[in-house]
Design a protein around this motif. Structure first.
Motif, mmCIF file in Angstrom:
data_model
loop_
_atom_site.group_PDB
_atom_site.id
_atom_site.type_symbol
_atom_site.label_atom_id
_atom_site.label_comp_id
_atom_site.label_asym_id
_atom_site.label_seq_id
_atom_site.Cartn_x
_atom_site.Cartn_y
_atom_site.Cartn_z
ATOM 1 N N LEU A 116 8.872 26.236 -14.289
ATOM 2 C CA LEU A 116 7.608 25.581 -13.817
ATOM 3 C C LEU A 116 7.286 24.324 -14.745
ATOM 4 N N GLU A 117 7.133 23.360 -14.095
ATOM 5 C CA GLU A 117 6.906 22.070 -14.958
ATOM 6 C C GLU A 117 5.439 21.396 -14.378
ATOM 7 N N GLY A 118 4.657 21.211 -15.521
ATOM 8 C CA GLY A 118 3.344 20.775 -15.426
ATOM 9 C C GLY A 118 2.984 19.189 -15.577
ATOM 10 N N PHE A 119 2.307 18.562 -14.698
ATOM 11 C CA PHE A 119 2.102 16.969 -14.640
ATOM 12 C C PHE A 119 0.585 16.728 -14.682
ATOM 13 N N ASN A 120 0.355 15.669 -14.863
ATOM 14 C CA ASN A 120 -1.102 15.199 -14.564
ATOM 15 C C ASN A 120 -1.062 13.853 -13.894
ATOM 16 N N THR A 121 -1.522 14.031 -12.905
ATOM 17 C CA THR A 121 -1.606 12.687 -11.883
ATOM 18 C C THR A 121 -2.846 12.101 -11.603
ATOM 19 N N ASP A 122 -3.786 12.717 -12.283
ATOM 20 C CA ASP A 122 -5.324 12.344 -12.535
ATOM 21 C C ASP A 122 -5.342 11.196 -13.088
ATOM 22 N N VAL A 123 -4.551 11.222 -14.410
ATOM 23 C CA VAL A 123 -4.598 10.124 -15.397
ATOM 24 C C VAL A 123 -4.136 8.783 -14.768
#
Length: 248
Positions: A98-105
């Protein structure tokens, strides 16, 4: 058929399913997007293990920080922000990764560049949760100074609503509501700003997009401020999530 979804506590306000369902239909993509309201994020790993078609999820309030210990890796932006709103699910030889990202930034950064129409200055970020952390990271990258505003937490860069004063508001040009206050169905709620000092020199950005005009936005307009809701940001972060889920 591939499956994607949104995990959060209360999802009645969300337009994510509508956005992706329309996208899949318009582009003839054999996939579906589900809303997955959960009272406890501890259910997440069981959901992923049980649903072999699930390829990726978006994460919303209040789990953007709580989900991190369950993930195997974080993108540099997610690690720096300390919040995740997109998870890519890898399945290989019966094992999960499981790989986490932040596209909000990047989505918020793009919104500020397009809509603020002002050089970097001082911003107030209302809230201290995962969304607020993403806003803070975006503003840091854009070389804005900022302070976070909280009802109860106080730190070197976080002040209380009770301590907002005329001098600080005169120095501020951007105010971002990164709290869920005003979200449907509680549309009459709003952060407790000293509205007598909000004027045409301010740009008010509300991450909330349902309803389109929150009390925060409405009161800003009444005082002459420029405003924007979070709908365009939602679309941008959704587009970025889709690219992540479909990258090699």
């Amino acid at each position: 058929m591939k499956r994607y979804g949104l995990i959060g506590k209360s999802l009645k306000h969300s337009f994510s399913q509508e956005y992706f369902t329309r996208k899949f239909s318009d582009e003839n993509i054999a996939a579906e997007y589900r809303l997955m309201p959960k009272q406890n994020i501890a259910d997440f790993l069981a959901i992923v293990a049980d649903d072999q078609l699930l390829c990726g999820v978006n994460v919303t309030i209040p789990y953007k920080k709580e989900i991190i210990p369950m993930l195997d890796s974080l993108s540099p932006v997610a690690a720096q922000t300390g919040a995740v709103n997109t998870v890519k699910i890898h399945r290989e030889a019966g094992k999960l990764f499981l790989e986490g990202f932040n596209t909000d930034v990047p989505a918020f950064e793009s919104e500020v560049i397009e809509k603020a129409g002002m050089p970097s200055g001082l911003a107030l970020i209302l809230g201290t949760g995962g969304a607020a952390s993403a806003v803070a990271e975006a503003l840091h990258q854009l070389e804005w100074d900022f302070k976070m505003v909280s009802r109860s937490k106080q730190s070197p860069n976080t002040i209380l609503y009770a301590n907002l004063n005329q001098m600080l508001l005169q120095q501020t040009t951007l105010i971002v509501n990164a709290t869920p206050l005003g979200t449907f169905p509680d549309a009459d709620a709003s952060p407790p700003l000293p509205w007598q000092w909000i004027n045409e020199n301010h740009f008010l950005f509300d991450l909330v997009y349902n309803p389109p005009e929150t009390l925060f936005i409405r009161r800003g307009k009444q005082n002459g401020a420029r405003t924007s809701n979070g709908l365009d940001m939602l679309h941008k972060q959704a587009q970025l999530s889709w690219k992540i889920w479909n990258s090699p």
